[in-house]
Every structure is written in C-alpha cells, then in structure tokens.
Design a protein around this motif. Sequence first.
Motif, short mmCIF file in Angstrom:
data_model
loop_
_atom_site.label_atom_id
_atom_site.label_comp_id
_atom_site.label_asym_id
_atom_site.label_seq_id
_atom_site.Cartn_x
_atom_site.Cartn_y
_atom_site.Cartn_z
N MET A 26 0.88 -1.17 0.00
CA MET A 26 -0.03 0.07 0.21
C MET A 26 1.12 1.16 0.08
SD MET A 26 -2.94 1.28 -0.23
CE MET A 26 -4.30 0.08 0.33
N VAL A 27 0.68 1.98 -1.14
CA VAL A 27 1.78 3.13 -1.29
C VAL A 27 0.64 4.49 -0.83
CG1 VAL A 27 3.30 4.38 -2.74
CG2 VAL A 27 3.12 1.89 -2.90
N ARG A 28 1.27 5.31 -0.05
CA ARG A 28 0.29 6.58 0.30
C ARG A 28 1.21 7.82 0.17
NH1 ARG A 28 -3.08 3.65 3.91
NH2 ARG A 28 -1.91 1.71 4.83
N HIS A 29 0.32 8.75 -0.53
CA HIS A 29 0.69 10.00 -0.81
C HIS A 29 0.42 10.79 0.70
CE1 HIS A 29 0.96 13.90 -2.82
NE2 HIS A 29 2.14 14.00 -2.12
N GLY A 30 1.48 11.18 1.56
CA GLY A 30 0.88 11.65 2.74
C GLY A 30 1.93 12.17 3.72
N HIS A 52 -3.79 6.99 -1.67
CA HIS A 52 -3.15 5.77 -1.30
C HIS A 52 -3.59 4.91 -2.50
CE1 HIS A 52 -7.29 5.09 0.28
NE2 HIS A 52 -7.24 3.87 -0.17
N ARG A 53 -2.49 4.13 -2.82
CA ARG A 53 -2.83 3.36 -3.87
C ARG A 53 -2.17 1.62 -3.78
NH1 ARG A 53 -1.03 6.61 -9.27
NH2 ARG A 53 -2.58 8.24 -9.32
N PRO A 54 -3.07 0.62 -3.79
CA PRO A 54 -2.39 -0.48 -3.51
C PRO A 54 -1.95 -1.18 -4.81
CG PRO A 54 -4.94 -0.73 -3.80
CD PRO A 54 -4.36 0.75 -3.87
N THR A 55 -0.72 -1.75 -4.80
CA THR A 55 -0.05 -2.30 -5.82
C THR A 55 -0.95 -3.41 -6.46
OG1 THR A 55 1.16 -3.76 -4.51
CG2 THR A 55 2.41 -1.99 -5.18
N THR A 56 -0.81 -3.67 -7.93
CA THR A 56 -1.50 -4.96 -8.36
C THR A 56 -1.61 -6.14 -7.44
OG1 THR A 56 -0.86 -3.69 -10.67
CG2 THR A 56 -1.85 -6.15 -10.48
#
Length: 242
Positions: free
Chosen positions: A200-204, A214-218
């Motif tokens: 889980m990658v978050r811009h914060g 936030h974006r989960p990888t595939t």
Amino acid sequence: MLTIPELKKDFTDSLNSLSRSRHPATTFGDFLEITAICLHQVPYEHGDFPKSDEDYQRIEASYFEAIKGYTADELSIIAHMMSTTLLAHRTEFCDFLGELAGENELLNQGGGQFFTPYPVCALMAQASLSDAADTVKKNGLITISDPAVGGGAMLIASAEALNKQHIDPRSCAQFDAIDVSRNAFNMAYIQLTALDLQAMVRHGNTISMEMWEHRPTTQLRYFERNLRQRQAVVKMMQLITN
C-alpha cells in the motif's frame, strides 16, 4: 540482457530528448505520474476489475490531464522509458528510479530530499530481517513499513533480503509506504509494482498524519480479492454445516 548502467543511459537519453523544451525535473515528474497511472490501470484493462470502479474513473481522468502537452511521438518515448524501468526491475533488485533521480539532479534538494544509497539500505535490511523466517513461519507473512519511503529503496532492499533467505517477498510479505513528495509516492508505487510486491503506497505526511491519496499495488489488489473470495467460501461452508 542489458546491464543496469546501460538501462540508466538509455533512460537518461530518452529523458533528455523530451526535455529540450522543458525542465528535466518537470519531464521526469510527468513520466512518473503517467507511468504510475498506467500500471494502476492494467488490471482494469485486462478485465479483472470493473471499469465502473470509482478509482478507475478518477485515475483515468488524471491520465488525460497528465499527458496534455505531449505529442504522440513524445508519449512513445515515455512508453519506452516505462519499459526500460520495468526491465531494470527484472534484471536485479535496485532503486533504479531513485538512483536516476539523484544522478541527474532531479531531487528536490532545496526541500531536503535525499535518498539513502541502495547498498546502505541492503545492509540495514539484512541486519533487521535476520529472523524473518521465524516471523513468516509464525504469522504466515511479514509486514514492513517505511514512513519516508523515497523511491522505495529500503523496501526493495527488504524484499531482496527476504529473497536471499529463500522467502518469496511477493507472497510472504506486505509493505506499507508513505512519502510527502508526489514524485517519491509515484516512484515507490512504480518500483514496488514492477517487483510484484504486495504494497500500500500512500501520498501523505507521516508527521501530521495527513493522507492525500493511497494506491495498492496490483499484487496486493489480487491478494485482497482472492482473500475475500476465500472468506466468502468459508462462510458459505459454515452456513451449510450449521
């Protein structure tokens, strides 16, 4: 197969060809935004997730905004840079984009943005994950977080350390990444996705706990979908049994 230095030169030459009328840092940021969006949309384009999903619609709109000002030929160069990046992560564990950003002076050094060199991250990861096998055996997986992820070097090094212990980081680890920089957010998302890691990658902002996206990888999205399906089957079996 091309070496990492050769792939870096290929990428840099492509970046410079796009930057004749733009600042290289601007072009690099646009590349990151476009590539991160494209990787996020892949499962939708394959038909594995419905395009009626709100995330798909929102991010697709962001894509058309990001490509404004680029010609078809320039977008082809960006696609080549994308393939170069993915190939680098099939070659070896590395912080390909983070190192490129540093070597080409694309980091926001005025804002204090500096990335830890990958060899240092590798040593730290090996030391901190020495008992990873016990954790995986006990819990089924290991979770690793980085509150200031940069390009993802520390998490990539952690995946490499697990791999050296014969632990598959794609199936036995989950990663959580946060960075206040939009470029770092995109770099980490691209590189962790390229390695098929569950993240889980978050811009914060880790300090203020403000989270903007936030974006989960595939890999994580497929894992969560399969988990929900298995949980549904278990519940159904329990109902039948009862």
